[in-house]
Design a protein around this motif. Structure first.
Motif, PDB file in Angstrom:
ATOM      1  N   THR A  39       4.387  -4.270  -5.105  1.00 37.81           N
ATOM      2  CA  THR A  39       5.434  -4.576  -4.143  1.00 37.81           C
ATOM      3  C   THR A  39       6.366  -3.401  -3.892  1.00 37.81           C
ATOM      4  OG1 THR A  39       6.736  -5.559  -5.917  1.00 37.81           O
ATOM      5  CG2 THR A  39       5.422  -7.045  -4.593  1.00 37.81           C
ATOM      6  N   VAL A  40       6.720  -2.639  -4.903  1.00 35.88           N
ATOM      7  CA  VAL A  40       7.684  -1.552  -4.705  1.00 35.88           C
ATOM      8  C   VAL A  40       7.134  -0.489  -3.753  1.00 35.88           C
ATOM      9  CG1 VAL A  40       8.983   0.279  -5.849  1.00 35.88           C
ATOM     10  CG2 VAL A  40       8.850  -1.986  -6.884  1.00 35.88           C
ATOM     11  N   PRO A  41       5.930   0.054  -3.965  1.00 30.14           N
ATOM     12  CA  PRO A  41       5.432   1.042  -2.996  1.00 30.14           C
ATOM     13  C   PRO A  41       5.231   0.443  -1.605  1.00 30.14           C
ATOM     14  CG  PRO A  41       4.100   1.104  -4.986  1.00 30.14           C
ATOM     15  CD  PRO A  41       5.021  -0.061  -5.102  1.00 30.14           C
ATOM     16  N   ALA A  42       4.785  -0.807  -1.537  1.00 35.01           N
ATOM     17  CA  ALA A  42       4.564  -1.437  -0.233  1.00 35.01           C
ATOM     18  C   ALA A  42       5.880  -1.626   0.511  1.00 35.01           C
ATOM     19  CB  ALA A  42       3.866  -2.778  -0.415  1.00 35.01           C
ATOM     20  N   VAL A  43       6.924  -2.041  -0.190  1.00 35.33           N
ATOM     21  CA  VAL A  43       8.230  -2.235   0.443  1.00 35.33           C
ATOM     22  C   VAL A  43       8.804  -0.894   0.900  1.00 35.33           C
ATOM     23  CG1 VAL A  43      10.623  -2.893  -0.026  1.00 35.33           C
ATOM     24  CG2 VAL A  43       8.774  -4.410  -0.692  1.00 35.33           C
ATOM     25  N   LEU A  44       8.660   0.149   0.080  1.00 33.96           N
ATOM     26  CA  LEU A  44       9.178   1.469   0.473  1.00 33.96           C
ATOM     27  C   LEU A  44       8.483   1.992   1.729  1.00 33.96           C
ATOM     28  CD1 LEU A  44       9.598   3.234  -2.978  1.00 33.96           C
ATOM     29  CD2 LEU A  44      11.378   2.338  -1.492  1.00 33.96           C
ATOM     30  N   VAL A  45       7.168   1.880   1.783  1.00 35.33           N
ATOM     31  CA  VAL A  45       6.429   2.343   2.954  1.00 35.33           C
ATOM     32  C   VAL A  45       6.809   1.509   4.176  1.00 35.33           C
ATOM     33  CG1 VAL A  45       4.123   2.517   3.983  1.00 35.33           C
ATOM     34  CG2 VAL A  45       4.517   3.331   1.670  1.00 35.33           C
ATOM     35  N   ALA A  46       6.928   0.197   3.988  1.00 38.77           N
ATOM     36  CA  ALA A  46       7.296  -0.676   5.106  1.00 38.77           C
ATOM     37  C   ALA A  46       8.690  -0.346   5.637  1.00 38.77           C
ATOM     38  CB  ALA A  46       7.228  -2.134   4.675  1.00 38.77           C
ATOM     39  N   LEU A  47       9.638  -0.051   4.740  1.00 35.95           N
ATOM     40  CA  LEU A  47      10.989   0.292   5.176  1.00 35.95           C
ATOM     41  C   LEU A  47      11.023   1.617   5.941  1.00 35.95           C
ATOM     42  CD1 LEU A  47      13.164  -0.801   2.131  1.00 35.95           C
ATOM     43  CD2 LEU A  47      13.066  -1.855   4.390  1.00 35.95           C
TER      44      LEU A  47
END
Length: 175
Positions: free
Chosen positions: A8-16
């Protein structure tokens, strides 16, 4: 069953980052359509990029930074995390969550006479328990806690039985 954690952390960072880029592009497009001065001028960005050379240090540093971020994101996607569900004997789809596994074993360690508190660290191959006691004589307490944890492990029935290690901390010292 060896369910792995979500990334979730890498996915959220890329999405942001992607969302911020899209919002900026949309705001600039709307400002241009309305005839207002845009936050980011296309001409300024185009002339700055046109003036950049591949041999410049800024270009090399920016490329290296982007490559490093891409490598870190790729590694975070490929390297497996700690399993969130530990497999049990029997049915191939049976498992226990790491949290419930640890709390059940902590309860087993805490119920031993003389133990005032217990902390457990559970890994795939080892369980390390640190128990605190108010006793001045701690002889045999580590063995009693180890036996209680091993009895509870036998009831749970994990696919691989981890080794149990117990450390005793006495809050009182012999005077």
């Amino acid at each position: 069953m060896k369910r792995r954690p979500r990334r979730t952390v890498p996915a959220v960072l890329v999405a942001l980052v992607v969302l911020a880029g899209c919002v900026l592009a949309a705001v600039v497009a709307v400002q241009t359509i309305l005839g207002e001065k845009p936050w980011v001028s296309y001409d300024a960005v185009a002339s700055a990029l046109h003036g950049a050379r591949w041999s410049d240090t800024v270009t090399a540093l920016a490329g290296g930074g982007v490559a490093l971020i891409g490598l870190l994101l790729l590694l975070s996607a490929l390297v497996p995390g700690k399993p969130t569900v530990l497999p049990l004997d029997g049915d191939p789809d049976s498992g226990a969550s790491r949290r419930s596994y640890r709390s059940t074993l902590r309860t087993a360690a805490s119920t031993v006479d003389g133990v005032s508190g217990a902390k457990l660290k559970v890994t795939r191959r080892r369980i390390v328990s640190v128990v605190t006691t108010g006793r001045t004589n701690t002889a045999g307490l580590a063995d009693a806690v180890r036996d209680a944890i091993e009895r509870r492990l036998a009831q749970i029935g994990p696919a691989t039985v981890p080794a149990v290690r117990v450390r005793v901390k006495a809050t009182r010292s012999v005077s």
